[in-house]
Scaffold this motif. Structure first.
Motif, short mmCIF file in Angstrom:
data_model
loop_
_atom_site.label_atom_id
_atom_site.label_comp_id
_atom_site.label_asym_id
_atom_site.label_seq_id
_atom_site.Cartn_x
_atom_site.Cartn_y
_atom_site.Cartn_z
N ASP A 33 7.45 2.48 1.33
CA ASP A 33 6.33 1.57 1.49
C ASP A 33 6.51 0.48 0.44
O ASP A 33 6.21 0.68 -0.74
CB ASP A 33 4.99 2.30 1.31
CG ASP A 33 3.79 1.43 1.69
OD1 ASP A 33 3.85 0.22 1.45
OD2 ASP A 33 2.82 1.98 2.23
N VAL A 34 7.05 -0.65 0.87
CA VAL A 34 7.43 -1.72 -0.06
C VAL A 34 6.22 -2.23 -0.82
O VAL A 34 6.27 -2.41 -2.05
CB VAL A 34 8.10 -2.87 0.72
CG1 VAL A 34 8.53 -3.99 -0.23
CG2 VAL A 34 9.31 -2.37 1.51
N LYS A 35 5.13 -2.47 -0.12
CA LYS A 35 3.95 -3.08 -0.76
C LYS A 35 3.30 -2.14 -1.76
O LYS A 35 2.83 -2.57 -2.82
CB LYS A 35 2.95 -3.50 0.31
CG LYS A 35 1.76 -4.27 -0.25
CD LYS A 35 0.86 -4.79 0.85
CE LYS A 35 -0.29 -5.61 0.27
NZ LYS A 35 -1.18 -6.15 1.33
N ASN A 36 3.26 -0.85 -1.43
CA ASN A 36 2.58 0.12 -2.29
C ASN A 36 3.51 0.82 -3.28
O ASN A 36 3.08 1.73 -3.99
CB ASN A 36 1.85 1.15 -1.43
CG ASN A 36 0.68 0.52 -0.68
OD1 ASN A 36 -0.06 -0.27 -1.24
ND2 ASN A 36 0.54 0.86 0.59
N GLY A 37 4.78 0.43 -3.30
CA GLY A 37 5.70 0.95 -4.31
C GLY A 37 5.93 2.44 -4.23
O GLY A 37 5.98 3.12 -5.26
N ALA A 38 6.12 2.97 -3.02
CA ALA A 38 6.21 4.42 -2.87
C ALA A 38 7.21 4.81 -1.79
O ALA A 38 7.57 4.01 -0.92
CB ALA A 38 4.84 4.99 -2.52
N VAL A 39 7.65 6.07 -1.84
CA VAL A 39 8.35 6.71 -0.73
C VAL A 39 7.37 7.65 -0.06
O VAL A 39 6.68 8.42 -0.73
CB VAL A 39 9.60 7.47 -1.22
CG1 VAL A 39 10.10 8.45 -0.16
CG2 VAL A 39 10.71 6.48 -1.55
N GLY A 62 7.44 -0.97 -8.37
CA GLY A 62 8.30 -2.03 -7.84
C GLY A 62 8.12 -2.21 -6.35
O GLY A 62 7.00 -2.18 -5.81
N SER A 63 9.25 -2.36 -5.64
CA SER A 63 9.21 -2.52 -4.18
C SER A 63 10.38 -1.75 -3.57
O SER A 63 11.43 -2.31 -3.28
CB SER A 63 9.28 -3.99 -3.79
OG SER A 63 10.32 -4.67 -4.49
N PRO A 64 10.23 -0.41 -3.41
CA PRO A 64 11.27 0.39 -2.78
C PRO A 64 11.51 -0.07 -1.35
O PRO A 64 10.59 -0.46 -0.64
CB PRO A 64 10.72 1.81 -2.83
CG PRO A 64 9.25 1.66 -3.02
CD PRO A 64 9.05 0.39 -3.76
N ASN A 65 12.77 -0.02 -0.92
CA ASN A 65 13.13 -0.61 0.36
C ASN A 65 14.01 0.35 1.16
O ASN A 65 13.53 1.30 1.75
CB ASN A 65 13.83 -1.94 0.11
CG ASN A 65 13.75 -2.89 1.29
OD1 ASN A 65 12.70 -3.45 1.54
ND2 ASN A 65 14.84 -3.06 2.00
#
Length: 351
Positions: A33-39, A62-65
């Motif tokens: 979840d890019v916006k919420n900084g999570a997997v 951050g922004s995990p992708n």
């Protein structure tokens, strides 16, 4: 003839900006979840086949992708360090998530290793972990150089059968300038990325051919898919094409309409499925989709998302299910994951 053989089914909604879907051997699904900084980890719902329970969230910041399963069973995640998010257009009756420039607290990109069982994570490749380049070194015909900024915006990654992985660095923008970036290789067990392909403009999706003799890269702004030939017997080794300026081969630049390219995957016949966003410029009411390209560069199909509210910003796709014919696609702008059945199974990943 369409490669899709069923309607889309919504399997998750209400997410920030989903990306990097990976179907796991136990039938669960993960995504970033890019916006919420999570997997996010979705376990299958035993009462509803094909559906998932509410996800467990592992906060990474951050922004995990992009995400991928490594040889140790852990999840490796590209983290581009954070975005500033545009306000959703007031005219829309739903929220549209749109990433823009780097976040105010941005300090660099990194690769993270996530243990799903414990819910813990560690930095695997730090911002400043890039291997130094020897003076005069070249990649194919392009000179290599030491960039003191390190990793900028790692975006997507793919493991090869040796246990090493390739990843793209999409770069970052501060609103005035935009990075030139590159493609890296990390050998098995190493935590030090090696710059293999420099001076790229927005390298995004990355994939390997079934024989792992091609490395595909989708570049967003140029709107093309290029590839480099690899030596499968020597992991991380590029066989250069001396007739091009950077050693690459052009697979296609015939992307439908004005669509730009995000992340991608490959089926077992070698066809490439790439998320294609904003096919009509910046019109938020026009659906993006999945462009399917043969290994010979022929556009086989553009699979438009026609489920519920318009989705201009699809971000990625993976295959899953017992026969690997279920495609899971992240509709990032509207925060959904949808699935459908495909005719050709997805390529089995190395791990």
């Amino acid at each position: 003839m369409s490669l899709r053989q069923s309607a889309f089914v919504e399997v998750a909604s209400g997410l920030g900006y989903p990306e990097g879907p990976v179907y796991l051997a136990d039938g669960s699904l993960i995504c970033a979840d890019v916006k919420n900084g999570a997997v996010l980890h979705f376990l299958p719902d035993p009462a509803n086949p094909g559906k998932f329970l509410a996800p467990k969230s592992i906060a990474l910041g951050g922004s995990p992708n992009g995400c991928a399963v490594g040889p140790d069973g852990a999840i490796y995640v590209c983290n581009s360090g954070g975005f500033t998010w545009a306000p959703s257009p007031k005219e829309l009756p739903y929220t549209l998530n749109v990433p823009t420039i780097q976040a105010a607290n941005y300090s660099g990109g990194l690769i993270q290793r996530v243990d799903l069982k414990s819910g813990t994570f560690q930095t695997w490749c730090a911002t400043n972990s890039v291997a130094p380049v020897a003076p005069g070194a070249k990649s194919c015909l392009m000179p290599l150089f030491n960039d003191p900024r390190g990793l900028r915006g790692p975006d997507d990654l793919i493991f090869d059968s040796s246990g090493g992985f390739w990843f793209t660095d999409w770069g970052k923008s501060n609103g005035i300038t935009r990075d030139m970036s590159g493609v890296y290789y990390v050998p098995k067990g190493s935590q030090q990325p090696i710059l293999k392909i420099p001076t790229r403009m927005s390298p995004n999706g990355i994939a390997l051919s079934p024989k792992q003799d091609r490395l595909y890269v989708a570049e967003s702004i140029p709107r093309w898919i290029v590839y480099w030939e690899l030596d499968p017997g020597n992991p991380g080794t590029i066989k250069c094409n001396s007739s091009t300026l950077d050693g690459s081969y052009l697979l296609t630049a015939q992307i439908p309409d004005c669509g730009q390219l995000d992340s991608m995957c490959v089926d077992e016949e070698g066809n490439i499925y790439v998320a294609t966003y904003l096919p009509q410029g910046l019109d938020a009411l026009v659906n993006g989709g999945i462009t399917v390209v043969s290994p010979h560069g022929k556009i086989l199909e553009f699979i438009k998302f026609d489920i519920g509210v318009p989705e201009p910003l699809p971000s990625n796709i993976c295959f899953g299910g017992a026969d690997r014919k279920t495609a899971f696609m992240t509709l990032a702008g509207t925060g959904r994951i949808v699935s459908c059945q495909m005719k050709i199974p997805g390529l089995k990943h190395s791990f």
